[in-house]
Motif scaffolding. Structure first.
Motif, mmCIF file in Angstrom:
data_model
loop_
_atom_site.group_PDB
_atom_site.id
_atom_site.type_symbol
_atom_site.label_atom_id
_atom_site.label_comp_id
_atom_site.label_asym_id
_atom_site.label_seq_id
_atom_site.Cartn_x
_atom_site.Cartn_y
_atom_site.Cartn_z
ATOM 1 N N SER A 178 4.177 47.269 2.619
ATOM 2 C CA SER A 178 4.917 46.007 2.677
ATOM 3 C C SER A 178 4.780 45.276 1.353
ATOM 4 N N ASP A 226 13.151 49.844 2.629
ATOM 5 C CA ASP A 226 13.634 49.519 3.975
ATOM 6 C C ASP A 226 14.372 50.694 4.600
ATOM 7 N N PRO A 280 9.147 39.972 3.131
ATOM 8 C CA PRO A 280 8.510 41.271 2.883
ATOM 9 C C PRO A 280 9.484 42.414 3.141
ATOM 10 N N HIS A 281 9.376 43.445 2.336
ATOM 11 C CA HIS A 281 10.193 44.644 2.488
ATOM 12 C C HIS A 281 9.273 45.863 2.490
ATOM 13 N N ARG A 282 9.743 46.911 3.131
ATOM 14 C CA ARG A 282 8.937 48.123 3.228
ATOM 15 C C ARG A 282 9.343 49.101 2.126
ATOM 16 N N THR A 303 6.301 41.908 -1.079
ATOM 17 C CA THR A 303 7.097 40.705 -1.295
ATOM 18 C C THR A 303 7.094 40.422 -2.793
#
Length: 544
Positions: free
Chosen positions: A211, A265, A319-321, A213
């Motif tokens: 995760s 994502d 947050p992005h994966r 950000t």
């Protein structure tokens, strides 16, 4: 190669490092008049033909010891780092140096050094002589200036096993030398040599959860992945894997093709070919590597993927994966490690940089790995993958569009006989990348090659003949300016023979090796040739 005890047994934990082993450059040709008839109990300390790390001249410097440890097991060294005093808080260059010693008997081991959770060094170790060896590894770590500007925790580990047979304790000291920016001020990004734009303003380690950000004013993003297959199992020799059902020691449904992938994502954002590193016990024959290692064996360079087209998506404050995987590895099989750092550049003139992904074309991975049985088994592998992504960001200087196109290929022919004797591989990997951004286009053509054969003949004499290549050609064009360019040709050749299944002092080993490292371009030239015989350097010549 044959699954014998003499094969490389890197630590079961594929930890992290990455560096440049250097030896003093020769001003002219050097030659040893009488190399020994066979390997003895001592040989030349390890060295490579690679160029030395650039160190600025005429500016103040400060040195900090980051780690000092003896590795006997899998207990990590933990300490604390404090930035140096007297060299300012921005530097023209930061150079890491590892000095190591080991004697007795020991396998090659993989290790890592992390500062503030950021991988700054990944390296493997040479195998020692009974009398002992010393070696040094240097690496330019200026790109981690953001991390090094603050006090940080330090962790280092070179996983090792010491017992009655494996007696080598690995003794290392790691230092950082900081070179002040000329005049006490820093250029944008804190680096003045050789490229101010090369130093990111923020470095984020990618944790296990993936995760991330990013700051909302991020305008450029690179991911560097220290991808290594190791651990003493099949993935240490992934390039020799054959399709499931073929009579060979290591199998996988798709054969030997491996590919590093980064997704954002869940959408594929970047692809790269992993470098086929051969460690210092590889191809069943440590006598190939006692003096000159294969390309990158002590310089575990990360693959770098440009994620800038996704900056607009990542800048939304949420947050992005971000996930890193190695395609082609059988489910549940250990052996690959992929520590990843995200390198970020920010727009200081704008609090929020917006943008969008405008193009995403995944050609899809294609590949076959076909087994042909017979007295000599054969596996023919061919694989390819193309990915193009494009996006833009609206910065304080206007809109900047970035297009990244990458194309990978892998072809190989693997032949082996009964009991995997002989065992031969001829393989080529290409990784071609074109990045267009800000009016400049950079084209990089990478090619990796491996051509080798291992046989066991009369008297249990095992012989390995091997050639490895690390090649890259990069050209950057910008408007009507003359292009900047570089061409790397690093070639290793080795031929070594010894008696298997006998005590070390009865192996009667002989072996020659050579490395020629040529780096030419608009910034200058480096051309060095090394030759060895039975552990002695017989030639050391520079041509630039």
């Amino acid at each position: 190669m044959r699954r014998r005890a003499v094969m490389s047994t890197l630590s079961a934990l594929a930890l992290a490092a990455g560096a440049l082993l250097t030896g003093p450059p020769a001003a002219s040709a050097g030659r040893h008049p009488h190399p020994p008839a066979e390997f003895g109990t001592d040989w030349h300390d390890p060295l490579t033909a690679a160029p030395p790390v650039h160190r600025p001249r005429g500016v103040p410097s400060c040195e900090v010891t980051v780690a000092r440890a003896q590795f006997r097991d899998f207990t990590p060294y933990r300490g604390a780092y404090t930035p140096p005093e007297g060299c300012g808080d921005r530097w023209s260059a930061v150079v890491l140096r590892l000095d190591g010693r080991v004697r007795g008997r020991q396998y090659d081991r993989l290790g890592h050094l992390a500062v503030g959770g950021v991988e700054v060094l990944r390296t493997s170790t040479p195998q020692p002589s009974p009398d002992g060896i010393a070696w040094s590894v240097e690496k330019d770590v200026t790109r981690y200036s953001d991390t090094l500007s603050r006090p940080q925790p330090v962790e280092m580990l070179i996983g090792n096993v010491v017992d009655d047979t494996h007696t080598g304790v690995i003794d290392v000291t790691v230092t950082l030398t900081f070179y002040a920016a000329p005049g006490g001020t820093a250029t944008p990004g804190g680096r003045t040599v050789p490229d101010p734009a090369a130093t990111p303003e923020l470095v984020l380690p990618l944790g296990d959860g993936g995760s991330v950000t990013t700051p909302r004013n991020t305008e450029r993003i690179l991911a560097e992945v220290y991808a290594t297959g190791s651990g003493g199992g099949c993935e240490e020799y992934w390039y020799l894997t054959v399709p499931t059902g073929a009579p060979y020691g290591c199998t996988a449904d798709g054969g030997p093709h491996r590919e590093v992938r980064v997704s954002v994502d869940g959408r594929l954002a970047g692809i790269a070919a992993p470098f086929p590193t051969v460690w210092t016990g590889g191809w069943s024959n440590p006598f190939l590597w006692y003096v000159v290692p294969g390309p990158r064996a002590f310089d575990v360079q990360p693959v770098v993927l440009d994620l800038t087209p996704f900056a607009g998506l990542l800048n939304d404050g949420r947050p992005h994966r971000v996930e890193v995987t190695v395609a082609g590895v059988p489910a549940g099989r250990p052996g690959w490690s992929t520590p990843t750092n995200l390198l970020l550049w920010r727009d200081e003139g704008r609090a929020v940089v917006t943008g969008a992904l405008t193009r995403h074309e995944d050609g899809g991975a294609t590949g076959t790995s076909r087994h042909t049985p017979g007295a000599e088994h054969r596996v023919d592998t061919a694989a390819a993958h193309r990915l193009t992504v494009a996006g833009y960001v609206d910065t304080s200087r206007g809109r900047t569009a970035t297009t990244v196109a990458r194309a990978l290929t892998h072809t190989s022919v693997h032949r082996w006989g009964a009991d995997e004797n002989p065992d031969a591989l001829d393989a080529t990997w290409t990784d071609h990348e074109t990045v267009t951004a800000g009016g400049a286009t950079t084209r990089t053509r990478r090619t990796y090659t491996m051509d080798g054969t291992t046989t066991v003949g009369a008297g249990d004499r095992l012989r390995t003949e091997l050639t490895l290549g690390d090649h890259a050609h990069t050209v950057t064009t910008r408007g009507g300016r003359p292009p900047s360019w570089s061409r790397l040709d690093d070639t290793y050749t080795g031929d070594a023979t010894y008696t298997t299944g006998v005590p070390r002092d009865q192996r009667h080993a002989v072996g020659t090796s050579a490395e020629r490292y040529r780096l030419r371009g608009s910034a200058g030239c480096h051309d060095r040739l090394l030759r060895t015989a039975q552990g002695v350097v017989t030639e050391d010549r520079t041509r630039c």
